[in-house]
Design a protein around this motif. Structure first.
Motif, PDB file in Angstrom:
ATOM      1  N   GLY A 161       0.790  -1.511   0.187  1.00 18.39           N
ATOM      2  CA  GLY A 161       0.278  -0.114  -0.163  1.00 18.39           C
ATOM      3  C   GLY A 161       0.893   1.503  -0.347  1.00 18.39           C
ATOM      4  N   ASP A 162       2.359   1.175   0.674  1.00 16.94           N
ATOM      5  CA  ASP A 162       3.073   2.395   0.558  1.00 16.94           C
ATOM      6  C   ASP A 162       3.384   2.721  -0.877  1.00 16.94           C
ATOM      7  OD1 ASP A 162       2.734   2.953   3.969  1.00 16.94           O
ATOM      8  OD2 ASP A 162       3.681   0.937   4.225  1.00 16.94           O
ATOM      9  N   TYR A 163       3.910   1.723  -1.447  1.00 20.31           N
ATOM     10  CA  TYR A 163       4.136   1.381  -2.465  1.00 20.31           C
ATOM     11  C   TYR A 163       3.452   1.906  -3.511  1.00 20.31           C
ATOM     12  CZ  TYR A 163       5.564   0.299  -7.370  1.00 20.31           C
ATOM     13  OH  TYR A 163       6.803   0.741  -8.577  1.00 20.31           O
ATOM     14  N   ILE A 164       2.402   1.870  -3.792  1.00 18.45           N
ATOM     15  CA  ILE A 164       0.788   2.223  -4.564  1.00 18.45           C
ATOM     16  C   ILE A 164       0.824   4.069  -3.718  1.00 18.45           C
ATOM     17  CG2 ILE A 164      -1.549   2.325  -5.234  1.00 18.45           C
ATOM     18  CD1 ILE A 164      -1.591  -0.343  -3.893  1.00 18.45           C
ATOM     19  N   GLN A 165       0.519   4.563  -2.605  1.00 22.06           N
ATOM     20  CA  GLN A 165       0.955   5.744  -2.589  1.00 22.06           C
ATOM     21  C   GLN A 165       1.667   6.214  -3.191  1.00 22.06           C
ATOM     22  OE1 GLN A 165      -1.610   6.055   0.036  1.00 22.06           O
ATOM     23  NE2 GLN A 165      -1.777   8.532  -1.239  1.00 22.06           N
ATOM     24  N   ALA A 166       2.977   5.557  -3.258  1.00 19.02           N
ATOM     25  CA  ALA A 166       3.763   6.436  -3.487  1.00 19.02           C
ATOM     26  C   ALA A 166       3.759   6.615  -5.103  1.00 19.02           C
ATOM     27  CB  ALA A 166       5.584   5.954  -3.485  1.00 19.02           C
ATOM     28  N   MET A 167       3.755   5.436  -5.843  1.00 23.00           N
ATOM     29  CA  MET A 167       3.996   5.826  -6.702  1.00 23.00           C
ATOM     30  C   MET A 167       2.657   6.829  -7.541  1.00 23.00           C
ATOM     31  SD  MET A 167       5.982   4.161  -8.234  1.00 23.00           S
ATOM     32  CE  MET A 167       5.587   3.141 -10.360  1.00 23.00           C
ATOM     33  N   LEU A 168       1.553   7.077  -6.616  1.00 17.87           N
ATOM     34  CA  LEU A 168       0.358   7.952  -7.415  1.00 17.87           C
ATOM     35  C   LEU A 168       0.697   9.123  -6.853  1.00 17.87           C
ATOM     36  CD1 LEU A 168      -2.910   6.805  -4.748  1.00 17.87           C
ATOM     37  CD2 LEU A 168      -2.720   6.924  -7.508  1.00 17.87           C
ATOM     38  N   ARG A 169       1.206   9.732  -5.751  1.00 15.60           N
ATOM     39  CA  ARG A 169       2.265  11.289  -5.235  1.00 15.60           C
ATOM     40  C   ARG A 169       3.235  11.081  -7.056  1.00 15.60           C
ATOM     41  NH1 ARG A 169       3.006   8.790  -0.360  1.00 15.60           N
ATOM     42  NH2 ARG A 169       5.114   8.669  -0.362  1.00 15.60           N
ATOM     43  N   LEU A 170       4.071  10.229  -7.345  1.00 11.20           N
ATOM     44  CA  LEU A 170       4.874  10.103  -7.983  1.00 11.20           C
ATOM     45  C   LEU A 170       4.435  11.084  -9.723  1.00 11.20           C
ATOM     46  CD1 LEU A 170       7.778  10.260  -9.749  1.00 11.20           C
ATOM     47  CD2 LEU A 170       6.975   7.542 -10.261  1.00 11.20           C
ATOM     48  N   ALA A 171       2.793  10.286 -10.355  1.00  7.28           N
ATOM     49  CA  ALA A 171       2.143  10.618 -11.106  1.00  7.28           C
ATOM     50  C   ALA A 171       1.334  11.615 -11.026  1.00  7.28           C
ATOM     51  CB  ALA A 171       0.458   9.616 -10.764  1.00  7.28           C
ATOM     52  N   LEU A 172       1.697  12.711  -9.945  1.00  2.04           N
ATOM     53  CA  LEU A 172       0.748  13.746  -9.480  1.00  2.04           C
ATOM     54  C   LEU A 172       2.140  14.808 -10.101  1.00  2.04           C
ATOM     55  CD1 LEU A 172      -1.905  14.210  -6.598  1.00  2.04           C
ATOM     56  CD2 LEU A 172      -2.109  12.867  -8.812  1.00  2.04           C
ATOM     57  N   GLU A 173       3.184  14.020  -9.786  1.00  5.59           N
ATOM     58  CA  GLU A 173       4.777  15.391 -10.158  1.00  5.59           C
ATOM     59  C   GLU A 173       4.994  15.540 -11.161  1.00  5.59           C
ATOM     60  OE1 GLU A 173       7.655  14.011  -7.624  1.00  5.59           O
ATOM     61  OE2 GLU A 173       6.617  13.929  -5.553  1.00  5.59           O
ATOM     62  N   GLN A 174       4.219  14.584 -11.421  1.00  3.47           N
ATOM     63  CA  GLN A 174       5.125  14.152 -13.219  1.00  3.47           C
ATOM     64  C   GLN A 174       3.869  14.837 -13.706  1.00  3.47           C
ATOM     65  OE1 GLN A 174       8.162  13.871 -14.635  1.00  3.47           O
ATOM     66  NE2 GLN A 174       9.090  13.281 -12.371  1.00  3.47           N
ATOM     67  N   THR A 175       2.514  14.341 -13.073  1.00  2.00           N
ATOM     68  CA  THR A 175       1.421  15.253 -15.077  1.00  2.00           C
ATOM     69  C   THR A 175       1.252  16.750 -14.401  1.00  2.00           C
ATOM     70  OG1 THR A 175      -0.343  14.171 -13.616  1.00  2.00           O
ATOM     71  CG2 THR A 175       1.171  12.635 -15.377  1.00  2.00           C
ATOM     72  N   GLY A 176       0.910  17.194 -13.547  1.00  2.00           N
ATOM     73  CA  GLY A 176       0.408  18.419 -12.340  1.00  2.00           C
ATOM     74  C   GLY A 176      -0.927  17.884 -12.657  1.00  2.00           C
ATOM     75  N   ALA A 177      -0.882  16.669 -12.187  1.00  2.00           N
ATOM     76  CA  ALA A 177      -2.917  16.470 -11.365  1.00  2.00           C
ATOM     77  C   ALA A 177      -2.421  16.968 -10.223  1.00  2.00           C
ATOM     78  CB  ALA A 177      -3.290  15.421 -11.581  1.00  2.00           C
ATOM     79  N   VAL A 178      -3.906  17.131  -9.486  1.00  2.00           N
ATOM     80  CA  VAL A 178      -4.313  17.395  -8.128  1.00  2.00           C
ATOM     81  C   VAL A 178      -4.617  16.468  -7.241  1.00  2.00           C
ATOM     82  CG1 VAL A 178      -4.220  20.387  -8.898  1.00  2.00           C
ATOM     83  CG2 VAL A 178      -6.306  18.584  -9.124  1.00  2.00           C
ATOM     84  N   ARG A 179      -5.288  15.422  -8.221  1.00  2.00           N
ATOM     85  CA  ARG A 179      -6.691  14.433  -7.607  1.00  2.00           C
ATOM     86  C   ARG A 179      -5.892  13.107  -7.847  1.00  2.00           C
ATOM     87  NH1 ARG A 179      -9.673  18.146  -7.964  1.00  2.00           N
ATOM     88  NH2 ARG A 179     -10.688  17.177  -9.889  1.00  2.00           N
ATOM     89  N   GLY A 180      -5.318  11.846  -7.052  1.00  2.00           N
ATOM     90  CA  GLY A 180      -5.220  10.644  -8.080  1.00  2.00           C
ATOM     91  C   GLY A 180      -5.943   9.387  -7.168  1.00  2.00           C
ATOM     92  N   ALA A 181      -6.238   8.623  -7.497  1.00  5.22           N
ATOM     93  CA  ALA A 181      -6.494   6.868  -6.693  1.00  5.22           C
ATOM     94  C   ALA A 181      -6.255   6.343  -7.575  1.00  5.22           C
ATOM     95  CB  ALA A 181      -8.762   7.630  -6.503  1.00  5.22           C
ATOM     96  N   TYR A 182      -6.141   4.925  -6.857  1.00  2.26           N
ATOM     97  CA  TYR A 182      -5.887   3.624  -7.146  1.00  2.26           C
ATOM     98  C   TYR A 182      -7.355   2.861  -7.121  1.00  2.26           C
ATOM     99  CZ  TYR A 182      -4.279  -0.974  -7.658  1.00  2.26           C
ATOM    100  OH  TYR A 182      -4.387  -2.592  -7.829  1.00  2.26           O
ATOM    101  N   LEU A 183      -7.641   1.653  -7.890  1.00  2.00           N
ATOM    102  CA  LEU A 183      -8.896   1.273  -7.528  1.00  2.00           C
ATOM    103  C   LEU A 183      -9.016  -0.465  -7.781  1.00  2.00           C
ATOM    104  CD1 LEU A 183      -9.822   4.310  -9.283  1.00  2.00           C
ATOM    105  CD2 LEU A 183     -12.284   4.091  -8.348  1.00  2.00           C
ATOM    106  N   GLU A 184      -9.849  -0.864  -7.703  1.00  2.00           N
ATOM    107  CA  GLU A 184      -9.504  -2.096  -7.964  1.00  2.00           C
ATOM    108  C   GLU A 184     -11.755  -2.436  -8.291  1.00  2.00           C
ATOM    109  OE1 GLU A 184      -7.028  -5.087  -5.479  1.00  2.00           O
ATOM    110  OE2 GLU A 184      -5.340  -4.332  -5.953  1.00  2.00           O
ATOM    111  N   PRO A 185     -11.560  -4.067  -8.697  1.00  6.73           N
ATOM    112  CA  PRO A 185     -12.600  -4.514  -8.867  1.00  6.73           C
ATOM    113  C   PRO A 185     -12.793  -5.125  -7.637  1.00  6.73           C
ATOM    114  CG  PRO A 185     -11.509  -5.634 -10.315  1.00  6.73           C
ATOM    115  CD  PRO A 185     -10.892  -4.562  -9.359  1.00  6.73           C
ATOM    116  N   GLY A 186     -14.233  -4.361  -6.350  1.00  5.92           N
ATOM    117  CA  GLY A 186     -14.406  -5.323  -5.140  1.00  5.92           C
ATOM    118  C   GLY A 186     -16.337  -6.496  -5.645  1.00  5.92           C
ATOM    119  N   PRO A 187     -16.244  -6.911  -4.416  1.00  4.34           N
ATOM    120  CA  PRO A 187     -17.087  -7.791  -4.714  1.00  4.34           C
ATOM    121  C   PRO A 187     -18.941  -6.992  -5.111  1.00  4.34           C
ATOM    122  CG  PRO A 187     -16.423  -7.805  -2.095  1.00  4.34           C
ATOM    123  CD  PRO A 187     -15.575  -6.674  -3.588  1.00  4.34           C
ATOM    124  N   ILE A 188     -18.945  -5.622  -4.827  1.00  7.25           N
ATOM    125  CA  ILE A 188     -19.923  -5.237  -5.312  1.00  7.25           C
ATOM    126  C   ILE A 188     -19.707  -4.197  -6.386  1.00  7.25           C
ATOM    127  CG2 ILE A 188     -21.576  -5.749  -3.502  1.00  7.25           C
ATOM    128  CD1 ILE A 188     -20.397  -3.060  -2.113  1.00  7.25           C
TER     129      ILE A 188
END
Length: 472
Positions: A161-188
């Motif tokens: 989870g910490d690695y995913i969080q770090a990659m999200l921050r990297l994505a924001l820094e490299q693209t200038g985005a202000v919001r980021g999320a990582y999603l996975e399909p769940g039961p519902i």
């Protein structure tokens, strides 16, 4: 050979030389000098030579180069491996000029020393470039920055989870985005696993579910310049990008980033594709480490109960399968400790009891298991198990305390491995249930056996209850 395989390729390990040339998707005459040892080929990043194609298995084939001789072997791949057009079965010796095929890749084997130039030592300029990227990230190409930051995040993140969080921050820094999320399909439906803002973890979890669903269903990156004006989706005016995260041949989840304006540019989607790919590789590596640690824990725990070879076989078995074995189970339960025993003295008594129990069980070729209380269990696999169990019980009680209660049961024990999380052993079944019930009926200082154990015990016994016997 494992040690030889780790020798850098620019250091000659022998007077023999061999090399391969690879042609295929992503490889245009790739030249690799073979080190002595094993060179593995496959789709997974853990291979020495990574060949990315649907026709290539995760661990497809390997070459073994030792003392001037080379063999090529298929590793049970789905599409097989070929040498000079013939499918091989088992290790196949190679000669100079042989053409191996792995999926769509052609691998030419060469061993003429005159045609094989020595591999150069590591380039100091490349190392200097990597160090410069670390010190002055703004002066380096975006690809170098992304790769370096992803490598550092994977090495330093304690959890996936910490690695995913770090990659999200990297994505924001490299693209200038202000919001980021990582999603996975769940039961519902889709589940948001991580959310990031410019300054770290965030609480703003606004995403456009239709965008994520589209990208994951089609397994295709998506860039929307203005969500409000795109007829495919509904949302507030904002620019968004969503890229699927690959996991082997499947889609594990998606990385989603957004900003109000201006729109993202093509270089931004290229960057996010790379970050999503590296995120998937990091998740695979983290889960592989977790499985490896869980398997080792399972082997260690099962080895207390079964022969190491049996334990290793159980760890490799299908997680949902339970296997039954007829074994002899010994259960020793200490009587109540005296009220005047201090905590320090109690710890000493318990430690001494456990040590003597484990020593006696090991001498009788049994496997021990310690539960809370302490609840002392031993398992013996052969038909001499009842005799071994009675010997252990008598020896432990003779050294004290003599009030130990012991039960010996011959019965079925079920073993298997948990499916989710760390792969840990399941040890259960009628045999364990029966010995746990029987020990509660045993008077202090006695040993009772069930009927099945008594039939295998060579010494005299006396019936003390229906189906229960006392060795005399």
């Amino acid at each position: 050979m494992d040690d030889a395989r780790r020798v850098p390729q620019y250091f000659p390990v022998s007077g023999h030389h061999a090399a391969i040339t690879i042609n295929g998707p992503g490889h245009d005459g790739t030249w690799i000098r073979l080190s002595e040892g094993i060179t593995s080929f496959g789709r997974f990043p853990s291979n020495d030579v990574v060949l990315v194609d649907d026709l290539v298995s995760r661990h497809h084939a390997r070459m073994t180069f030792f003392e001037g001789r080379t063999t090529f072997q298929d590793l049970g791949s789905h599409n097989g491996s070929y040498v000079n057009g013939q499918r091989i079965d088992g290790p196949h010796p190679l000669a100079a000029g042989d053409l191996c095929r792995i999926g769509p890749f052609q691998v030419l084997y060469r061993e003429d020393a005159r045609d094989i130039a020595p591999s150069p030592p590591p380039s100091s300029s490349l190392l200097q470039g990597i160090e410069a990227a670390r010190r002055r990230p703004g002066d380096q190409p975006r690809a170098m920055q992304v790769l370096l930051r992803a490598t550092e995040a994977l090495a330093s993140a304690p959890e996936v989870g910490d690695y995913i969080q770090a990659m999200l921050r990297l994505a924001l820094e490299q693209t200038g985005a202000v919001r980021g999320a990582y999603l996975e399909p769940g039961p519902i439906g889709l589940e948001i696993k991580r959310v990031a803002g410019p300054d770290g973890p965030a609480t703003d979890a606004r995403v456009a579910p239709a965008v994520v669903d589209w990208a994951m269903r089609k397994n295709y990156p998506l860039r929307v310049d203005d969500l409000a004006n795109d007829l495919r989706f509904e949302g507030s005016p904002q620019a968004v990008m969503c890229v699927p995260v690959p996991y082997g041949d499947d889609v594990l989840g998606a990385v989603y980033i957004a900003r109000d304006q201006p729109s993202f540019v093509p270089e931004d989607i290229d960057t996010l594709i790379a970050i999503a790919h590296l995120t998937g590789l990091g998740i695979q590596a983290s889960r592989a480490r977790r499985v490896a640690v869980g398997a080792q824990l399972a082997r260690d725990a099962l080895a207390r109960t079964f022969h190491p070879a049996v334990a290793a076989d159980l760890v490799q078995s299908t997680p949902s399968e339970l296997r039954g074995r007829q074994v002899t189970v010994l259960h020793l339960a200490p009587d109540d400790w005296p009220d005047d025993v201090s905590p320090t003295a109690a710890r000493t008594l318990i430690s001494d009891l456990i040590q003597r129990f484990c020593d006696r069980v090991s001498k009788q070729d049994g496997r021990w298991h310690i539960g809370p209380g302490p609840r002392l269990f031993a398992v013996f696999e052969d038909e001499a198990g009842p005799t071994r169990a009675i010997t252990v019980a008598d020896e432990v009680r003779s050294d004290g305390p003599s009030t130990l209660r012991a039960a010996v049961v011959r019965g079925l024990v079920l073993t298997g491995i948990t499916e989710d999380g760390p792969r840990l052993p399941i040890l259960a079944g009628p045999g364990l249930d029966a010995v746990a019930r029987l020990v509660t009926r045993v008077p202090a200082g006695q040993v009772w056996m069930n009927d099945a154990a008594a039939r295998l015990y060579p010494g005299p016994t006396r019936s003390v209850d229906d189906g229960v016997y006392l060795p005399t």
